[in-house]
Design a protein around this motif. Sequence first.
Motif, PDB file in Angstrom:
ATOM      1  N   LEU A  64      -1.063  -4.979  -0.419  1.00 32.50           N
ATOM      2  CA  LEU A  64      -0.389  -3.873  -1.097  1.00 32.50           C
ATOM      3  C   LEU A  64      -0.678  -2.532  -0.437  1.00 32.50           C
ATOM      4  O   LEU A  64      -0.572  -1.483  -1.070  1.00 32.50           O
ATOM      5  CB  LEU A  64      -0.807  -3.835  -2.575  1.00 32.50           C
ATOM      6  N   HIS A  65      -1.040  -2.538   0.827  1.00 29.92           N
ATOM      7  CA  HIS A  65      -1.411  -1.294   1.501  1.00 29.92           C
ATOM      8  C   HIS A  65      -0.228  -0.340   1.646  1.00 29.92           C
ATOM      9  O   HIS A  65      -0.418   0.881   1.728  1.00 29.92           O
ATOM     10  CB  HIS A  65      -1.995  -1.602   2.882  1.00 29.92           C
ATOM     11  N   GLU A  66       0.991  -0.865   1.697  1.00 28.68           N
ATOM     12  CA  GLU A  66       2.154  -0.025   1.916  1.00 28.68           C
ATOM     13  C   GLU A  66       2.764   0.479   0.612  1.00 28.68           C
ATOM     14  O   GLU A  66       3.768   1.194   0.646  1.00 28.68           O
ATOM     15  CB  GLU A  66       3.208  -0.800   2.711  1.00 28.68           C
ATOM     16  N   HIS A  67       2.186   0.135  -0.515  1.00 29.68           N
ATOM     17  CA  HIS A  67       2.740   0.548  -1.799  1.00 29.68           C
ATOM     18  C   HIS A  67       2.200   1.929  -2.192  1.00 29.68           C
ATOM     19  O   HIS A  67       1.040   2.261  -1.913  1.00 29.68           O
ATOM     20  CB  HIS A  67       2.387  -0.467  -2.877  1.00 29.68           C
ATOM     21  N   ILE A  68       3.023   2.692  -2.858  1.00 24.15           N
ATOM     22  CA  ILE A  68       2.640   4.017  -3.347  1.00 24.15           C
ATOM     23  C   ILE A  68       1.998   3.872  -4.716  1.00 24.15           C
ATOM     24  O   ILE A  68       2.482   3.111  -5.560  1.00 24.15           O
ATOM     25  CB  ILE A  68       3.860   4.946  -3.428  1.00 24.15           C
ATOM     26  N   ALA A  69       0.919   4.582  -4.959  1.00 23.48           N
ATOM     27  CA  ALA A  69       0.240   4.524  -6.255  1.00 23.48           C
ATOM     28  C   ALA A  69      -0.221   5.921  -6.648  1.00 23.48           C
ATOM     29  O   ALA A  69      -0.624   6.717  -5.788  1.00 23.48           O
ATOM     30  CB  ALA A  69      -0.955   3.567  -6.204  1.00 23.48           C
TER      31      ALA A  69
END
Length: 531
Positions: A154-159
Amino acid sequence: MTSSALPLAPETHKVSGTGASAETATGYWPWATPTGITRDPAADGWVRGHDPRTVASGRARAQDPDYPEWLGHVRAAASCKHPIRLAGQIHVNDADGNRMATIDTEDMPDGAIYTPCGNRRASVCPSCAEVYRRDTFHLIKAGLQGDRWGLPPLHEHIAIFLTATAPSFGPVHHRVVKIHAADCRRKDGCTCRASVCHPFGRTCPHGVDLRCGDRHKAADHQLGQPLCLDCYDHVGQVVWNHEAPELWRRTIQQVDRELRRLGRTHGVDLRRRYIKVYEFQVRGVIHYHALIRLDGYNPDCPAAIVPPPAAITRQMFADSVQAAFVKTAYTSAPHPANGDRGWRIAWGDKGLDLKHVNAPGSEVNLAQITGYIAKYVTKSTEVTGLSLRRVDDLSVQVHGDPATHLGRLIRACWDIGEHPDYTRLRRWAHQFGYGGHITTKSRAFSVTLGFIRMQRTIWRRTEGHPHTWDNEQTERVIYELGYQATGWISTGDALLANTAAAQARAWHQAGLDAIADELTARRTPAQPLAA
């Protein structure tokens, strides 16, 4: 023998069925009856601060020939403050359903099976609360980092991490530190110089001067107390606590609308996943800490977790969430106490405290935010100075003191809860009207706590070889167990079990530290995470 510093025995009253050797002790155990006789501690054999009766019962247990078997039997609940004792039978069947063996708890040490209480509150059971905190930590970490338990990376997901607070219900004593010292490690409860509480104010209609020139310390008992009890809207606060779960539900629905609007603008489909926990402020009102992750959508595999399109930036996502919290507001059910009208339910007017997780230049990273949220799951109303279990017609007369802030909140819950639409206020009066679960999340954010507990169970039953686990084995073992009692039979048993657990933890931690030191010496520089 060196004993652990964790609390040992249950705080509740002694229950029937705890055995003939059940004992009481003064001070810590509330069911104890003081004798009124003054004794010399040295002459009575006090050992490292322990009651001689505790030492005697512990010595008797340790001298029992079956002591090693007993210690292994209680190992699963050894560090629990008040374990649950179960009695009954365990049946083992073969693949065809034929009975192969039956194990009776009467043949076990103490005639019962010990299991941890599983309480999440650190003030009730520190050991079980620590297990709950660690499970939550790994649950959140998996939802942000991924690449475990079937979750993709999930490194490319925005949080984003946000804190949503309640509106003001009246001026209270507060502590604000605008500038922290360079070596300050604790932003909450630090010893840095605070600002003046309320340097300006006026005289209220009740004749109270709404000013305070003190610089409150972190442990000041005045924090959270209204400057004027009569001016403070206690009814409005408990109603807001009561409506907070519904307010969050409507807000997250509005977030979905804002994301659909954003997606239509850029021709993409977006999905949000979240996890949130609540925390009580010292004034007795809750606020939410939430992590919201932005995912994309794959029409060929709707259940897949994919990163959002590159066209969606962090700021676009943050603006959509911010707009949803500003727009969400509604009116609660009518009540005679408010002139047959409802109360306006909305978020505080100070706005969201919103931070990007692992964004370039951001001070919030994955490890910090995961630990920050996980620590709140073991807390409840202790920060307000009051810790109750339930309130009834009798106890409300004691705890609903109109001369105190917390007493007025409890009394408001009881009085407003008389209306059919607000009956839950009475049930949750011990939490000032809030009845939601400590942690809630989207299904696709991460795995569940039940999944993590099952993984731990498999690890224990296979003695560290989970690949040998067979799900069919669980269908062949039938448990017919019932509740017998709560707590250790004697305080000596609690001392021995807790000490053994503390020594096991120390031995295990020493092994982990040795492995970590060896890996650190071989480690190569790791790539930074990007949420």
